[in-house]
Motif scaffolding. Structure first.
Motif, short mmCIF file in Angstrom:
data_model
loop_
_atom_site.label_atom_id
_atom_site.label_comp_id
_atom_site.label_asym_id
_atom_site.label_seq_id
_atom_site.Cartn_x
_atom_site.Cartn_y
_atom_site.Cartn_z
N VAL A 88 -2.64 7.25 -3.03
CA VAL A 88 -1.73 6.10 -3.13
C VAL A 88 -1.20 5.78 -1.73
O VAL A 88 -0.59 6.62 -1.09
CB VAL A 88 -0.57 6.39 -4.09
CG1 VAL A 88 0.41 5.23 -4.12
CG2 VAL A 88 -1.10 6.68 -5.48
N VAL A 89 -1.45 4.55 -1.26
CA VAL A 89 -0.98 4.11 0.05
C VAL A 89 0.40 3.50 -0.06
O VAL A 89 1.30 3.80 0.73
CB VAL A 89 -1.97 3.09 0.67
CG1 VAL A 89 -1.45 2.55 1.98
CG2 VAL A 89 -3.34 3.72 0.85
N SER A 90 0.60 2.63 -1.07
CA SER A 90 1.88 1.98 -1.29
C SER A 90 2.08 1.82 -2.79
O SER A 90 1.16 1.44 -3.51
CB SER A 90 1.90 0.62 -0.60
OG SER A 90 3.12 -0.04 -0.84
N LEU A 91 3.29 2.11 -3.24
CA LEU A 91 3.60 2.06 -4.67
C LEU A 91 4.66 1.00 -4.93
O LEU A 91 5.73 1.02 -4.33
CB LEU A 91 4.09 3.43 -5.14
CG LEU A 91 4.43 3.58 -6.62
CD1 LEU A 91 3.19 3.37 -7.48
CD2 LEU A 91 5.00 4.97 -6.88
N ALA A 92 4.35 0.08 -5.83
CA ALA A 92 5.32 -0.91 -6.30
C ALA A 92 5.78 -0.48 -7.69
O ALA A 92 5.48 0.65 -8.12
CB ALA A 92 4.70 -2.30 -6.32
N TRP A 129 1.02 -9.29 -12.11
CA TRP A 129 0.28 -10.28 -11.33
C TRP A 129 1.05 -10.65 -10.06
O TRP A 129 0.46 -10.82 -9.00
CB TRP A 129 0.00 -11.51 -12.19
CG TRP A 129 -0.80 -12.54 -11.47
CD1 TRP A 129 -0.39 -13.80 -11.17
CD2 TRP A 129 -2.12 -12.41 -10.93
NE1 TRP A 129 -1.39 -14.46 -10.49
CE2 TRP A 129 -2.46 -13.63 -10.33
CE3 TRP A 129 -3.05 -11.38 -10.91
CZ2 TRP A 129 -3.67 -13.85 -9.70
CZ3 TRP A 129 -4.27 -11.60 -10.28
CH2 TRP A 129 -4.57 -12.83 -9.69
N GLU A 130 2.37 -10.76 -10.15
CA GLU A 130 3.19 -11.08 -8.98
C GLU A 130 3.09 -9.98 -7.93
O GLU A 130 2.95 -10.26 -6.73
CB GLU A 130 4.64 -11.29 -9.40
CG GLU A 130 5.54 -11.72 -8.27
CD GLU A 130 6.97 -11.95 -8.73
OE1 GLU A 130 7.85 -11.97 -7.85
OE2 GLU A 130 7.20 -12.12 -9.94
N GLU A 131 3.12 -8.72 -8.37
CA GLU A 131 2.98 -7.61 -7.42
C GLU A 131 1.59 -7.58 -6.79
O GLU A 131 1.46 -7.30 -5.60
CB GLU A 131 3.28 -6.28 -8.12
CG GLU A 131 4.74 -6.10 -8.45
CD GLU A 131 5.04 -4.76 -9.09
OE1 GLU A 131 4.14 -3.91 -9.18
OE2 GLU A 131 6.20 -4.57 -9.50
N ILE A 132 0.58 -7.89 -7.58
CA ILE A 132 -0.78 -7.95 -7.03
C ILE A 132 -0.86 -9.03 -5.96
O ILE A 132 -1.41 -8.81 -4.87
CB ILE A 132 -1.81 -8.19 -8.16
CG1 ILE A 132 -1.93 -6.95 -9.03
CG2 ILE A 132 -3.17 -8.58 -7.58
CD1 ILE A 132 -2.73 -7.15 -10.30
N ARG A 133 -0.28 -10.20 -6.25
CA ARG A 133 -0.27 -11.29 -5.26
C ARG A 133 0.49 -10.89 -4.00
O ARG A 133 0.08 -11.23 -2.88
CB ARG A 133 0.35 -12.55 -5.87
CG ARG A 133 -0.43 -13.16 -7.00
CD ARG A 133 -1.69 -13.82 -6.59
NE ARG A 133 -1.42 -14.89 -5.67
CZ ARG A 133 -2.31 -15.43 -4.86
NH1 ARG A 133 -3.53 -14.98 -4.87
NH2 ARG A 133 -1.98 -16.40 -4.04
N ASN A 134 1.59 -10.15 -4.13
CA ASN A 134 2.35 -9.70 -2.95
C ASN A 134 1.51 -8.74 -2.11
O ASN A 134 1.51 -8.83 -0.87
CB ASN A 134 3.66 -9.03 -3.38
CG ASN A 134 4.67 -10.02 -3.90
OD1 ASN A 134 4.60 -11.22 -3.61
ND2 ASN A 134 5.61 -9.54 -4.69
N PHE A 135 0.79 -7.82 -2.75
CA PHE A 135 -0.10 -6.93 -2.00
C PHE A 135 -1.20 -7.74 -1.31
O PHE A 135 -1.56 -7.46 -0.16
CB PHE A 135 -0.72 -5.87 -2.92
CG PHE A 135 0.13 -4.65 -3.12
CD1 PHE A 135 0.61 -3.92 -2.05
CD2 PHE A 135 0.42 -4.20 -4.39
CE1 PHE A 135 1.38 -2.78 -2.22
CE2 PHE A 135 1.19 -3.07 -4.59
CZ PHE A 135 1.67 -2.36 -3.50
N MET A 136 -1.74 -8.74 -2.00
CA MET A 136 -2.78 -9.57 -1.40
C MET A 136 -2.26 -10.31 -0.16
O MET A 136 -2.95 -10.37 0.87
CB MET A 136 -3.32 -10.58 -2.43
CG MET A 136 -4.11 -9.93 -3.55
SD MET A 136 -4.49 -11.05 -4.91
CE MET A 136 -5.84 -11.97 -4.21
N LYS A 137 -1.05 -10.84 -0.25
CA LYS A 137 -0.45 -11.52 0.90
C LYS A 137 -0.25 -10.56 2.07
O LYS A 137 -0.56 -10.88 3.22
CB LYS A 137 0.89 -12.14 0.51
CG LYS A 137 0.80 -13.31 -0.42
CD LYS A 137 2.19 -13.78 -0.83
CE LYS A 137 2.14 -14.77 -1.96
NZ LYS A 137 3.50 -15.12 -2.45
N SER A 138 0.25 -9.36 1.77
CA SER A 138 0.49 -8.37 2.83
C SER A 138 -0.82 -7.94 3.49
O SER A 138 -0.89 -7.83 4.72
CB SER A 138 1.20 -7.15 2.26
OG SER A 138 2.44 -7.51 1.73
#
Length: 159
Positions: A88-92, A129-138
């Motif tokens: 795990v690199v980053s956990l939301a 889905w919102e968290e996935i989009r945030n990871f995609m943006k980052s």
């Protein structure tokens, strides 16, 4: 009916096999829409399986799914409180960023994975889905700073 078709998709004697048997027994069968419309009720008759047989099928499907989920390297097993095998690199709250467990398609790859097991992204709720989009943006910002491009894809394998 769709559920039964999915359940019997790869089994001998599935819904498609039953339809083929009914057509084969119909000596007057003609492959045109008029005949099929007139005889739709006869062609659509279903032979219901016994309750015991349905119960055994449901039990075997449950055991199969449990075995798959127990061996999934990306699933967080809350009942035993064991984290995923993948690092795990980053956990939301509902998703996490991890390194690929399978051989990578390209170097510097990463995976965005829901904490709960999902077959595909259509099963994810709005928060996931919102968290996935945030990871995609980052990830997009990070790779842009490195002068790289990003390709996102979904690996949705049916268990």
């Amino acid at each position: 009916m769709v559920r039964e078709e999915r359940r019997t998709r790869n089994q001998a004697g599935g819904e498609g096999m039953r339809l083929a048997e009914r057509i084969a027994k119909d000596g007057k069968f003609d492959n045109d829409l008029e005949y099929m419309d007139e005889n739709a009720s006869k062609l659509a008759k279903r032979v219901h399986k016994s309750d015991g047989n349905l119960r055994n099928i449901a039990i075997s499907e449950y055991q199969k799914m449990s075995k798959i989920l127990d061996n999934c390297p990306l699933c967080h097993h809350e009942d035993t409180e064991t984290p995923p095998i993948a690092p795990v690199v980053s956990l939301a709250t509902r998703t996490y960023l991890t390194l690929p467990t399978e051989p990578e398609l390209a170097s510097f790859g990463a995976m965005i994975t829901p904490v709960q097991h999902r077959t595909n992204l259509l099963e994810c709720d709005d928060d996931e889905w919102e968290e996935i989009r945030n990871f995609m943006k980052s990830l997009t910002r990070m790779y842009h700073d490195q002068g790289r491009d990003v390709i996102f894809y979904e690996n949705a394998a049916h268990p």
